[in-house]
Scaffold this motif. Structure first.
Motif, PDB file in Angstrom:
ATOM      1  N   PHE A   1      51.013  24.078 162.532  1.00 15.53           N
ATOM      2  CA  PHE A   1      50.955  22.755 163.126  1.00 15.53           C
ATOM      3  C   PHE A   1      49.943  21.914 162.377  1.00 15.53           C
ATOM      4  O   PHE A   1      48.885  22.388 161.991  1.00 15.53           O
ATOM      5  CB  PHE A   1      50.578  22.849 164.601  1.00 15.53           C
ATOM      6  CG  PHE A   1      51.574  23.596 165.423  1.00 15.53           C
ATOM      7  CD1 PHE A   1      51.509  24.974 165.525  1.00 15.53           C
ATOM      8  CD2 PHE A   1      52.579  22.935 166.092  1.00 15.53           C
ATOM      9  CE1 PHE A   1      52.429  25.685 166.280  1.00 15.53           C
ATOM     10  CE2 PHE A   1      53.500  23.634 166.857  1.00 15.53           C
ATOM     11  CZ  PHE A   1      53.419  25.004 166.943  1.00 15.53           C
ATOM     12  N   SER A   2      50.261  20.664 162.216  1.00 19.49           N
ATOM     13  CA  SER A   2      49.376  19.770 161.490  1.00 19.49           C
ATOM     14  C   SER A   2      48.002  19.755 162.124  1.00 19.49           C
ATOM     15  O   SER A   2      47.853  19.620 163.335  1.00 19.49           O
ATOM     16  CB  SER A   2      49.975  18.362 161.498  1.00 19.49           C
ATOM     17  OG  SER A   2      49.081  17.448 160.921  1.00 19.49           O
ATOM     18  N   GLY A   3      46.976  19.916 161.323  1.00 24.08           N
ATOM     19  CA  GLY A   3      45.609  19.821 161.811  1.00 24.08           C
ATOM     20  C   GLY A   3      45.081  21.071 162.487  1.00 24.08           C
ATOM     21  O   GLY A   3      44.011  21.045 163.067  1.00 24.08           O
ATOM     22  N   TYR A   4      45.820  22.185 162.427  1.00 19.37           N
ATOM     23  CA  TYR A   4      45.397  23.373 163.171  1.00 19.37           C
ATOM     24  C   TYR A   4      44.128  23.975 162.571  1.00 19.37           C
ATOM     25  O   TYR A   4      43.772  23.718 161.432  1.00 19.37           O
ATOM     26  CB  TYR A   4      46.515  24.411 163.201  1.00 19.37           C
ATOM     27  CG  TYR A   4      46.853  24.984 161.855  1.00 19.37           C
ATOM     28  CD1 TYR A   4      47.761  24.353 161.021  1.00 19.37           C
ATOM     29  CD2 TYR A   4      46.275  26.174 161.416  1.00 19.37           C
ATOM     30  CE1 TYR A   4      48.075  24.862 159.786  1.00 19.37           C
ATOM     31  CE2 TYR A   4      46.588  26.694 160.181  1.00 19.37           C
ATOM     32  CZ  TYR A   4      47.483  26.038 159.372  1.00 19.37           C
ATOM     33  OH  TYR A   4      47.798  26.540 158.146  1.00 19.37           O
ATOM     34  N   ALA A   5      43.493  24.809 163.367  1.00 17.46           N
ATOM     35  CA  ALA A   5      42.275  25.494 162.932  1.00 17.46           C
ATOM     36  C   ALA A   5      42.605  26.920 162.490  1.00 17.46           C
ATOM     37  O   ALA A   5      43.562  27.523 162.967  1.00 17.46           O
ATOM     38  CB  ALA A   5      41.270  25.558 164.080  1.00 17.46           C
ATOM     39  N   VAL A   6      41.803  27.443 161.573  1.00 18.14           N
ATOM     40  CA  VAL A   6      41.856  28.853 161.191  1.00 18.14           C
ATOM     41  C   VAL A   6      40.447  29.409 161.286  1.00 18.14           C
ATOM     42  O   VAL A   6      39.509  28.813 160.750  1.00 18.14           O
ATOM     43  CB  VAL A   6      42.407  29.041 159.766  1.00 18.14           C
ATOM     44  CG1 VAL A   6      42.298  30.508 159.358  1.00 18.14           C
ATOM     45  CG2 VAL A   6      43.862  28.587 159.694  1.00 18.14           C
ATOM     46  N   GLY A   7      40.311  30.500 161.988  1.00 14.86           N
ATOM     47  CA  GLY A   7      39.001  31.096 162.182  1.00 14.86           C
ATOM     48  C   GLY A   7      38.882  32.454 161.536  1.00 14.86           C
ATOM     49  O   GLY A   7      39.888  33.135 161.290  1.00 14.86           O
ATOM     50  N   TRP A   8      37.633  32.848 161.232  1.00 12.67           N
ATOM     51  CA  TRP A   8      37.321  34.203 160.781  1.00 12.67           C
ATOM     52  C   TRP A   8      36.480  34.871 161.862  1.00 12.67           C
ATOM     53  O   TRP A   8      35.530  34.271 162.392  1.00 12.67           O
ATOM     54  CB  TRP A   8      36.530  34.181 159.471  1.00 12.67           C
ATOM     55  CG  TRP A   8      37.342  33.915 158.255  1.00 12.67           C
ATOM     56  CD1 TRP A   8      37.506  32.724 157.614  1.00 12.67           C
ATOM     57  CD2 TRP A   8      38.111  34.866 157.511  1.00 12.67           C
ATOM     58  NE1 TRP A   8      38.322  32.878 156.515  1.00 12.67           N
ATOM     59  CE2 TRP A   8      38.700  34.188 156.428  1.00 12.67           C
ATOM     60  CE3 TRP A   8      38.352  36.236 157.643  1.00 12.67           C
ATOM     61  CZ2 TRP A   8      39.519  34.820 155.488  1.00 12.67           C
ATOM     62  CZ3 TRP A   8      39.157  36.868 156.707  1.00 12.67           C
ATOM     63  CH2 TRP A   8      39.729  36.160 155.652  1.00 12.67           C
ATOM     64  N   PHE A   9      36.834  36.106 162.158  1.00 13.99           N
ATOM     65  CA  PHE A   9      36.083  36.938 163.090  1.00 13.99           C
ATOM     66  C   PHE A   9      35.797  38.265 162.398  1.00 13.99           C
ATOM     67  O   PHE A   9      36.395  38.591 161.377  1.00 13.99           O
ATOM     68  CB  PHE A   9      36.903  37.196 164.361  1.00 13.99           C
ATOM     69  CG  PHE A   9      37.042  35.987 165.250  1.00 13.99           C
ATOM     70  CD1 PHE A   9      37.923  34.974 164.928  1.00 13.99           C
ATOM     71  CD2 PHE A   9      36.286  35.872 166.399  1.00 13.99           C
ATOM     72  CE1 PHE A   9      38.049  33.855 165.743  1.00 13.99           C
ATOM     73  CE2 PHE A   9      36.404  34.765 167.221  1.00 13.99           C
ATOM     74  CZ  PHE A   9      37.289  33.756 166.889  1.00 13.99           C
TER      75      PHE A   9
END
Length: 129
Positions: free
Chosen positions: A29-37
């Motif tokens: 999705f446009s503008g989505y976030a991606v995180g690292w854990f």
């Protein structure tokens, strides 16, 4: 569905560097976030860093601020985690993750593992003491 595949883990001496990659594919999705854990043996999964795909806003856990840098390559649909000055306490399996696009927070900077629906398989980072 969103697919995430991590790579780049390994064994590195204290003070060294590694760069992790997270290749993202599928219905994004446009503008989505991606995180690292990351998750160390016997410990809960903990937040490391997050980036918004559009705008490039970032947020870091205090434990990695100043040592780790999260970035993204739009053309490659890949998010990176550059890790410098690694310490034995950084030893863990590192995961990248993305929120469900139907949530209100998917385009913010979420920091809770429960806010993420899609996860990669993880990559091991080991820093011997």
């Amino acid at each position: 569905q969103v697919q995430l595949v991590e790579s780049g883990g390994g064994l590195v001496q204290a003070g060294g560097s590694l760069r992790l990659s997270c290749a993202v594919s599928g219905r994004t999705f446009s503008g989505y976030a991606v995180g690292w854990f990351r998750q160390a043996p016997g410990k809960e999964r903990e937040f490391v860093a997050v980036i918004r795909w559009s705008g490039g806003n970032t947020y870091y856990a205090d434990s990695v601020k100043g040592r780790f840098t999260i970035s993204r390559d739009n053309a490659k649909n890949t998010v990176y985690l550059q890790m410098n000055s690694l310490e034995p306490e950084d030893t863990a399996v590192y995961y990248c993750a993305a929120p469900d696009g139907t949530t209100w927070w998917y385009a913010t900077l979420p920091q809770q593992a429960g806010q993420y629906m899609y996860w990669g398989q993880g990559t091991q980072v080991t820093v011997p003491s």
